[in-house]
Design a protein around this motif. Structure first.
Motif, mmCIF file in Angstrom:
data_model
loop_
_atom_site.group_PDB
_atom_site.id
_atom_site.type_symbol
_atom_site.label_atom_id
_atom_site.label_comp_id
_atom_site.label_asym_id
_atom_site.label_seq_id
_atom_site.Cartn_x
_atom_site.Cartn_y
_atom_site.Cartn_z
ATOM 1 N N MET A 195 0.852 -1.220 0.000
ATOM 2 C CA MET A 195 0.000 0.000 0.000
ATOM 3 C C MET A 195 0.879 1.258 0.000
ATOM 4 O O MET A 195 1.829 1.333 0.763
ATOM 5 N N PRO A 196 0.585 2.208 -0.856
ATOM 6 C CA PRO A 196 1.408 3.435 -0.893
ATOM 7 C C PRO A 196 1.405 4.115 0.472
ATOM 8 O O PRO A 196 0.405 4.043 1.204
ATOM 9 N N ALA A 197 2.514 4.798 0.769
ATOM 10 C CA ALA A 197 2.667 5.406 2.101
ATOM 11 C C ALA A 197 1.582 6.435 2.378
ATOM 12 O O ALA A 197 1.062 6.519 3.487
ATOM 13 N N LEU A 198 1.208 7.207 1.360
ATOM 14 C CA LEU A 198 0.213 8.251 1.552
ATOM 15 C C LEU A 198 -1.147 7.649 1.899
ATOM 16 O O LEU A 198 -1.836 8.126 2.803
ATOM 17 N N GLU A 199 -1.505 6.580 1.188
ATOM 18 C CA GLU A 199 -2.789 5.925 1.465
ATOM 19 C C GLU A 199 -2.798 5.324 2.864
ATOM 20 O O GLU A 199 -3.818 5.344 3.550
ATOM 21 N N GLU A 200 -1.635 4.827 3.276
ATOM 22 C CA GLU A 200 -1.533 4.240 4.609
ATOM 23 C C GLU A 200 -1.793 5.296 5.685
ATOM 24 O O GLU A 200 -2.498 5.051 6.657
ATOM 25 N N ASP A 217 -12.855 0.134 1.456
ATOM 26 C CA ASP A 217 -13.521 1.407 1.132
ATOM 27 C C ASP A 217 -12.586 2.610 1.208
ATOM 28 O O ASP A 217 -12.934 3.714 0.773
ATOM 29 N N ILE A 218 -11.389 2.405 1.772
ATOM 30 C CA ILE A 218 -10.455 3.520 1.953
ATOM 31 C C ILE A 218 -10.083 4.203 0.635
ATOM 32 O O ILE A 218 -10.138 5.432 0.540
ATOM 33 N N PRO A 219 -9.736 3.435 -0.420
ATOM 34 C CA PRO A 219 -9.402 4.115 -1.690
ATOM 35 C C PRO A 219 -10.553 4.957 -2.229
ATOM 36 O O PRO A 219 -10.332 6.049 -2.769
ATOM 37 N N MET A 220 -11.785 4.500 -2.023
ATOM 38 C CA MET A 220 -12.949 5.276 -2.461
ATOM 39 C C MET A 220 -13.019 6.600 -1.697
ATOM 40 O O MET A 220 -13.203 7.663 -2.300
ATOM 41 N N LEU A 221 -12.832 6.543 -0.390
ATOM 42 C CA LEU A 221 -12.860 7.774 0.410
ATOM 43 C C LEU A 221 -11.745 8.721 -0.022
ATOM 44 O O LEU A 221 -11.965 9.920 -0.204
ATOM 45 N N MET A 222 -10.545 8.153 -0.185
ATOM 46 C CA MET A 222 -9.420 8.999 -0.561
ATOM 47 C C MET A 222 -9.624 9.574 -1.962
ATOM 48 O O MET A 222 -9.265 10.726 -2.233
ATOM 49 N N GLY A 223 -10.241 8.772 -2.834
ATOM 50 C CA GLY A 223 -10.530 9.241 -4.187
ATOM 51 C C GLY A 223 -11.554 10.367 -4.216
ATOM 52 O O GLY A 223 -11.599 11.159 -5.160
ATOM 53 N N ALA A 224 -12.358 10.436 -3.164
ATOM 54 C CA ALA A 224 -13.365 11.497 -3.098
ATOM 55 C C ALA A 224 -12.756 12.834 -2.666
ATOM 56 O O ALA A 224 -13.421 13.864 -2.703
#
Lengths: 193, 193
Positions: B1-6, B23-30
DNA sequence: GCAGACCTGTGACATTCATCACAATCGGTA
DNA sequence: TACCGATTGTGATGAATGTCACAGGTCTGC
């Protein structure tokens, strides 16, 4: 529609317009209606807060005990929502006491009893989160109010924007809420010439 | 997992454990990820606030302009959420300015852009309401903190519970946040003997 | 009416804080 | 090194607030 339900609906509308009229009885049914004699506590220091209170009549006073001295943190009148969110959210013992400042009546949104009856994604939980958004806007204001204004400016602000506080609560009680002694508040009032 | 997403996931976890990892990538994508030079404003006085900010790096400073004098209301560090809820909720012009106190980076939850992409009852809106509940607990504390403690007690509290504030923000900036002049803050510090 | 509890106002004095002025310190840079 | 701007410390003075004491007013229950 019964008068009480009508008032309840009016207070729901303060928080959100997104709840349709036919859901109002369900929301009201999820609460406990309780009448309180003046001085009766809803939440005591040390207890974990499990409810949000909506004032139907009278007013609630939230206070902190600092080495024996009482500091009033909040006064909630008819249609106001209150509670101790930090205690509720984090299951921490309450630092405050919430009690009736006059004979009062409240609708109680009890998290535990609502959790037992409804799903976490139900309308009622959604509504409680909307109360949080509403309360947050009010609390943000409160918090900054103190940082921005001097005691004298705070008194005049209350005079203009919340006069019922001055009419229904004694000056001794209001003084700690404004962050001054009752003597200083008395002198602030005397100076309006 | 990329450091920023972590890191993003870690900060989501501060608000709720109910969002599953997928669901985290969806939230971050928003969100919009944005880097800011020191002094750049995210929200200016008079604009309507349409976003909640999550600090990824540096810190944000929220201040009020009182007749030409700057009063600092808040400092938000890495992992802190901030915004101007009253302005956002009621579509009112902002009374405050929010800007980078150091070179900074933020994730921006923009209500309008999220409204365009997602349904009002989607996970992302649920998450934003949960941020409100989280922020409410913090703001409740802040609000009462001021009513309960004297300037000296406030300083010692910060010293113990938020030492990075003293390390990263100049004392001149902190003084208005504590409700005293910079000279008084300097004397409070001198008195610790 | 009267006693007692509570509330408000006010005087005297001590303490804290704001204001104004200026010196000392620290970092970064020519 | 020398300089500059930003920050912090500190002294002098006046204003605001807290503390202590007491007087008078209001309200309630007997």
């Amino acid at each position: 529609m019964p008068a009480l339900e009508e008032r309840f609906r009016e207070y729901v509308r303060k928080v959100t317009l997104r709840v349709p009229d036919e859901d109002i009885p369900m929301l009201m049914g999820a609460t406990e209606y309780r009448e309180l004699k003046k001085g009766t506590a809803l939440l005591r220091e040390g207890e974990v807060c499990r409810s949000v209170y909506l004032v139907a009549a009278g007013y609630l006073r939230t206070y902190y005990n600092k080495d024996g001295t009482t500091i009033n943190l909040n006064f909630s009148f008819e249609g106001d929502y209150t509670g101790h969110i930090k205690s509720m959210r984090n299951h921490l013992p309450s630092e405050y006491t919430i009690e009736a400042g006059e004979d009062a009546a409240v609708w109680i949104f009890n998290i535990d009893s609502i959790s037992g009856q409804f799903d976490r994604d139900s309308e009622i939980f959604l509504f409680i989160r909307r109360i949080a958004m509403y309360l947050l806007a009010v609390t943000e204001d409160q918090s900054n109010f103190f940082k921005i204004y001097t005691p004298t400016e705070r008194y005049h602000y209350i005079e203009e924007h919340n006069p019922q506080l001055l009419q229904r609560v004694s000056l001794s009680q209001i003084s700690s809420y404004l962050g001054v002694t009752r003597e200083t508040l008395s002198r602030i009032r005397a100076k309006r010439d």
